[in-house]
Design an enzyme around this catalytic site. Structure first.
Site, PDB file in Angstrom:
ATOM      1  N   GLU A  94      -0.012  10.521 -27.260  1.00 38.39           N
ATOM      2  CA  GLU A  94       0.507   9.585 -28.260  1.00 38.39           C
ATOM      3  C   GLU A  94       0.751  10.295 -29.590  1.00 38.39           C
ATOM      4  OE1 GLU A  94       0.309   6.505 -31.504  1.00 38.39           O
ATOM      5  OE2 GLU A  94      -0.916   8.281 -31.228  1.00 38.39           O
ATOM      6  N   HIS A 125      -4.839   5.355 -26.382  1.00 37.47           N
ATOM      7  CA  HIS A 125      -4.438   6.722 -26.022  1.00 37.47           C
ATOM      8  C   HIS A 125      -5.620   7.683 -26.008  1.00 37.47           C
ATOM      9  CE1 HIS A 125      -4.275   8.396 -30.205  1.00 37.47           C
ATOM     10  NE2 HIS A 125      -3.863   7.184 -30.552  1.00 37.47           N
ATOM     11  N   HIS A 182      -7.118  10.834 -38.406  1.00 37.88           N
ATOM     12  CA  HIS A 182      -6.517  12.159 -38.627  1.00 37.88           C
ATOM     13  C   HIS A 182      -7.170  12.854 -39.818  1.00 37.88           C
ATOM     14  CE1 HIS A 182      -2.505  10.841 -36.542  1.00 37.88           C
ATOM     15  NE2 HIS A 182      -3.570  10.314 -35.998  1.00 37.88           N
ATOM     16  N   ASP A 236      -5.478  11.161 -26.323  1.00 39.17           N
ATOM     17  CA  ASP A 236      -5.416  12.398 -27.103  1.00 39.17           C
ATOM     18  C   ASP A 236      -5.824  12.182 -28.558  1.00 39.17           C
ATOM     19  OD1 ASP A 236      -3.040  10.811 -27.392  1.00 39.17           O
ATOM     20  OD2 ASP A 236      -2.062  12.498 -28.391  1.00 39.17           O
ATOM     21  N   ASP A 293      -5.299   0.312 -31.256  1.00 39.78           N
ATOM     22  CA  ASP A 293      -5.122   1.627 -31.883  1.00 39.78           C
ATOM     23  C   ASP A 293      -4.963   1.498 -33.399  1.00 39.78           C
ATOM     24  OD1 ASP A 293      -4.702   4.352 -32.112  1.00 39.78           O
ATOM     25  OD2 ASP A 293      -2.591   4.257 -31.542  1.00 39.78           O
TER      26      ASP A 293
END
Ligand SMILES: [Zn+2]
Length: 409
Positions: free
Chosen positions: A175, A78, A380, A80, A198
Site C-alpha cells: 500500500e 495493509h 510514517h 507493509d 487505515d
C-alpha cells in the site's frame, strides 16, 4: 487477545515495501507476515484463510444467522510499512496510565514525544499508549488495523450470540508504494462493500480523497558558446524556472490545508540544453482539479508561443480520483459507521484525506470502501504511537458494523 497485544506481536515483522522492486509483493518479508497472518486466521477458525501468489491474504467469517442473505461487508488493512523511516529492530513498549507530560522515548539519545508538539496526545491522559524507542516507526500504520480486524474476528467467532452476516477480511501488500489495489481481486474477495481500517484516531470515517495527477514537463533548449549566444541560445533551465514561476505560489503543499489543492514540484533537472520538471497535482474538487491541469497546459502553450513550437512538452497522467463519487450512492456505509462509533461512545468525524487510499482505488474497482480510524497517530514517523483503549474502541466499532450489516435490511 487484545488488539494492542496483536500489534506488539506484529512489530517483529520487518515488512517494509520497496518501490524500486518490480515484484508483487515488493519484498519477501511481506510474504512472511502474510503467512503468519494466514496461520493466525486459521487458528481463529477462519477456515478458508489463504494467501494468493501476489501476497494478498483473504478469509471469510461465515454468517451465523440461518439462511442469511444481505450485504457482505469486508474489512481491509495493509501489511507493509514505509521504507523511508527506520523500520527494523523495533522496540515497542506500553506506557500505562499516561500522565499528560512529555514521554521520554529514549533517554540515551534524548528523544521525547511531547504533547506540545503532538496535540493528539492530550486526548489520551489516563490511557495506555504503545510507543517506540524513538529510533524507528511503530508500524501501527497499518498493523493496528490488522490487529483490530483480527480481534474483531476473534470476538465474533467466540461469541456466537453476536449475530452477523458474512464478513470478508483482506490484507494487502504494498500500500505504501501505491500498489495495494493493483492486484486486488475484488471478485475473489467477495464483499459488496468494505472498509479500510487505515486511518488515525478512533471515530474517523473518511470518504473523501484528493483527485491526483502527475505532470511531466520536458523543455528543449539550445546551447551555444555564451560569448556568441545573442539571439541564439535557449536556456532550458531558465524556461523551467519561468514555468514554475507562472504557477500560483500559494498553491503549494506548504501553504495549503483542508480542502485546498496544490501543485507540488517533486523533481527538477536542468542544463542549458534540456530540463525536466515533475509535479504532482492534487485537489479534492473535481472542477478545481481540472482547472489546475488546464492552467499548466496554458502556461506550457504560452512558453511555446514565446520560445518556439515544441520547446515545452507537457504530459499529464491522472493517478487516482476522489472516492467520494463512489461512496455517495452507498451512503449507508457512512451512516452505519457513524452509528457504530456513537454506540461505542465516540464522536464520528470525517476529514478530507490529503492523499489517496487503497480504498479510493478499490472504490473505483467496484468495491466502495471508506476508511476508518485505528486509534493511532503520527504515521510514517518515529513518533508514531497507538492508544490501547482507542484500539479497543475501534475493535468494538468493527463488531458493531458487522452486527448492523447482519440485521435484516
Ligand atoms: Zn496506511
Amino acid at each position: 487477545m487484545k488488539a494492542y497485544e496483536r500489534l506488539l506481536k506484529y512489530t517483529k515483522f520487518e515488512a517494509a515495501s520497496d518501490g524500486s522492486s518490480k515484484n508483487c509483493p515488493s519484498t519477501p518479508q511481506q510474504l512472511d507476515f502474510g503467512r503468519a497472518l494466514v496461520d493466525e486466521m486459521l487458528a481463529l477458525g477462519i477456515s478458508d484463510a489463504n494467501m494468493d501468489e501476489n501476497g494478498y491474504v483473504f478469509g471469510t467469517i461465515e454468517a451465523n444467522i440461518k439462511n442469511w442473505e444481505g450485504i457482505v461487508i469486508g474489512f481491509i488493512a495493509h501489511m507493509d510499512v514505509v521504507r523511508d523511516v527506520p523500520f527494523q529492530n523495533l522496540k515497542a513498549r506500553v506506557i500505562e496510565n499516561y500522565d499528560g507530560r512529555d514521554i521520554v522515548l529514549n533517554s540515551e539519545q534524548n528523544i521525547t514525544l511531547s504533547p506540545k508538539e503532538y496535540d493528539s496526545l492530550k486526548d489520551y491522559v489516563g490511557k495506555d499508549l504503545v510507543v517506540t524507542d524513538g529510533t524507528t516507526l511503530l508500524g501501527a500504520d497499518n498493523r493496528a488495523g490488522i490487529a483490530e480486524i483480527l480481534t474483531m474476528a476473534e470476538i465474533l467467532l467466540t461469541n456466537p450470540e453476536i449475530k452477523h452476516g458474512t464478513i470478508k477480511i483482506g490484507f494487502t501488500p504494498d500500500e505504501e508504494i501505491g500498489r495495494g489495489a493493483d492486484r486486488f481481486d475484488v471478485k475473489r474477495f467477495g464483499a459488496d462493500f468494505a472498509y479500510t481500517v487505515d486511518g488515525g484516531g478512533f471515530g474517523e470515517v473518511e470518504y473523501e480523497t484528493f483527485n491526483a495527477a502527475t505532470a511531466k514537463l520536458k523543455i528543449k533548449g539550445e546551447n551555444i558558446h555564451p560569448g556568441t549566444a545573442k539571439n541564439k541560445m535557449k536556456n532550458a533551465s531558465l524556461i523551467a524556472m519561468e514555468f514554475n514561476g507562472l504557477l500560483p505560489s500559494t498553491q503549494r503543499p506548504e501553504h495549503t490545508e483542508g480542502y485546498e489543492g496544490f501543485y507540488h514540484l517533486i523533481d527538477l533537472k536542468g542544463s542549458v540544453e534540456s530540463a525536466s520538471l515533475t509535479y504532482i497535482v492534487r485537489d479534492h474538487d473535481g472542477v478545481k482539479f481540472q482547472e489546475k491541469k488546464e492552467r499548466m497546459g496554458r502556461v506550457a502553450a504560452w512558453l511555446n508561443d514565446s520560445y518556439g513550437e515544441d520547446t515545452v512538452s507537457l504530459e499529464i497522467v491522472d493517478s487516482y480520483a476522489n472516492m467520494e463519487e463512489q461512496i455517495r450512492p452507498h451512503w449507508h456505509l457512512i451512516d452505519t459507521a457513524y452509528e457504530a462509533v456513537k454506540e461505542v461512545g465516540g464522536e464520528p468525524h470525517s476529514i478530507p484525506v490529503r492523499g489517496g487510499t487503497d480504498g479510493a482505488r478499490l472504490s473505483f474497482m467496484g468495491l466502495p470502501c471508506p476508511n476508518l480510524g485505528t486509534g493511532s497517530h503520527n504515521h510514517h514517523s518515529k513518533m508514531e504511537y497507538a492508544c490501547v483503549q482507542a484500539m479497543d474502541d475501534c475493535v468494538a466499532t468493527l463488531v458493531k458494523i458487522a452486527e448492523k450489516y447482519g440485521a435484516p435490511q
